[in-house]
Write a protein that holds these residues in place. Structure first.
Motif, PDB file in Angstrom:
ATOM      1  N   GLU A   1       2.210 -16.413  24.242  1.00 23.59           N
ATOM      2  CA  GLU A   1       3.262 -17.120  24.952  1.00 23.59           C
ATOM      3  C   GLU A   1       2.846 -18.544  25.302  1.00 23.59           C
ATOM      4  O   GLU A   1       1.687 -18.818  25.606  1.00 23.59           O
ATOM      5  N   PHE A   2       3.832 -19.419  25.272  1.00 20.97           N
ATOM      6  CA  PHE A   2       3.629 -20.818  25.621  1.00 20.97           C
ATOM      7  C   PHE A   2       3.345 -20.965  27.111  1.00 20.97           C
ATOM      8  O   PHE A   2       3.986 -20.323  27.943  1.00 20.97           O
TER       9      PHE A   2
ATOM     10  N   ALA B   1      -1.216 -28.284  23.323  1.00 18.56           N
ATOM     11  CA  ALA B   1      -0.595 -27.257  24.158  1.00 18.56           C
ATOM     12  C   ALA B   1      -1.588 -26.140  24.445  1.00 18.56           C
ATOM     13  O   ALA B   1      -2.616 -26.014  23.766  1.00 18.56           O
TER      14      ALA B   1
ATOM     15  N   PHE C   1      -1.535 -21.895  25.095  1.00 16.20           N
ATOM     16  CA  PHE C   1      -0.831 -20.623  25.022  1.00 16.20           C
ATOM     17  C   PHE C   1      -1.756 -19.551  25.591  1.00 16.20           C
ATOM     18  O   PHE C   1      -2.954 -19.779  25.755  1.00 16.20           O
TER      19      PHE C   1
ATOM     20  N   ALA D   1       2.427 -27.977  27.531  1.00 14.47           N
ATOM     21  CA  ALA D   1       2.199 -28.942  26.461  1.00 14.47           C
ATOM     22  C   ALA D   1       2.089 -30.335  27.058  1.00 14.47           C
ATOM     23  O   ALA D   1       2.599 -30.599  28.160  1.00 14.47           O
TER      24      ALA D   1
ATOM     25  N   TYR E   1       2.794 -25.345  15.820  1.00 13.85           N
ATOM     26  CA  TYR E   1       1.434 -25.842  16.002  1.00 13.85           C
ATOM     27  C   TYR E   1       0.587 -25.640  14.764  1.00 13.85           C
ATOM     28  O   TYR E   1       0.608 -24.580  14.143  1.00 13.85           O
TER      29      TYR E   1
ATOM     30  N   ILE F   1       7.966 -25.197  21.729  1.00 14.21           N
ATOM     31  CA  ILE F   1       7.106 -24.256  22.459  1.00 14.21           C
ATOM     32  C   ILE F   1       6.825 -22.991  21.649  1.00 14.21           C
ATOM     33  O   ILE F   1       6.173 -22.079  22.139  1.00 14.21           O
ATOM     34  N   ASP F   2       7.311 -22.933  20.435  1.00 14.70           N
ATOM     35  CA  ASP F   2       7.041 -21.742  19.616  1.00 14.70           C
ATOM     36  C   ASP F   2       5.728 -21.893  18.869  1.00 14.70           C
ATOM     37  O   ASP F   2       5.305 -22.993  18.502  1.00 14.70           O
ATOM     38  N   VAL F   3       5.107 -20.767  18.608  1.00 14.17           N
ATOM     39  CA  VAL F   3       3.798 -20.740  17.960  1.00 14.17           C
ATOM     40  C   VAL F   3       3.822 -21.464  16.616  1.00 14.17           C
ATOM     41  O   VAL F   3       2.884 -22.171  16.255  1.00 14.17           O
TER      42      VAL F   3
END
Length: 124
Positions: free
Chosen positions: A46-47, A35, A37, A50, A111, A106-108
């Motif tokens: 922010e995303f 992904a 960011f 991905a 990852y 999509i949240d930090v």
């Protein structure tokens, strides 16, 4: 351990295009999701986009989906982010990230590894 190294950022003018690259090493690249960011000064990370392990599926933040394209080359262990029609609001540090659990989140926190980031500055 996985290493992620972004490149391709720089100072550009509004309306220009840019392609960011993220080279990876350390584990089998084709087995995990990737992904991009970004983080602007004073804002949260922010995303952006991905891509799944094969490149057959992608997802984008609504705010960028018309201008950004994520892709990957598993033979080169590299993921890319094509940005078209750059705007001053795109100014940020751009990070690539690896998701070994294939969560498609999509949240930090989803990852596992991050690059050091590459600065993109868009002038008007």
């Amino acid at each position: 351990q996985v290493q992620l190294v972004e490149s391709g950022g720089g100072l550009v003018q509004a309306g220009d295009s840019l392609r960011l690259s993220c080279a990876t090493s350390g584990r089998t690249f084709s087995t995990y999701y990737m992904a991009w960011f970004r983080q602007a000064p004073g804002k949260e990370r922010e995303f952006i986009a991905a891509i799944n392990w094969s490149g057959s599926n992608t997802r984008y933040a609504e705010s960028v989906k018309a201008r950004f394209t994520i892709s990957r080359d598993n033979a080169k262990n590299t993921v890319y982010l094509q940005i078209n029609s750059l705007q001053t609001g795109d100014t940020a540090v751009y990070y690539c990230a690896a998701d070994f659990r294939r969560s498609w989140r999509i949240d930090v926190g989803a990852y596992d590894y991050w690059g050091q980031g590459t600065q993109v500055t868009v002038s008007s």
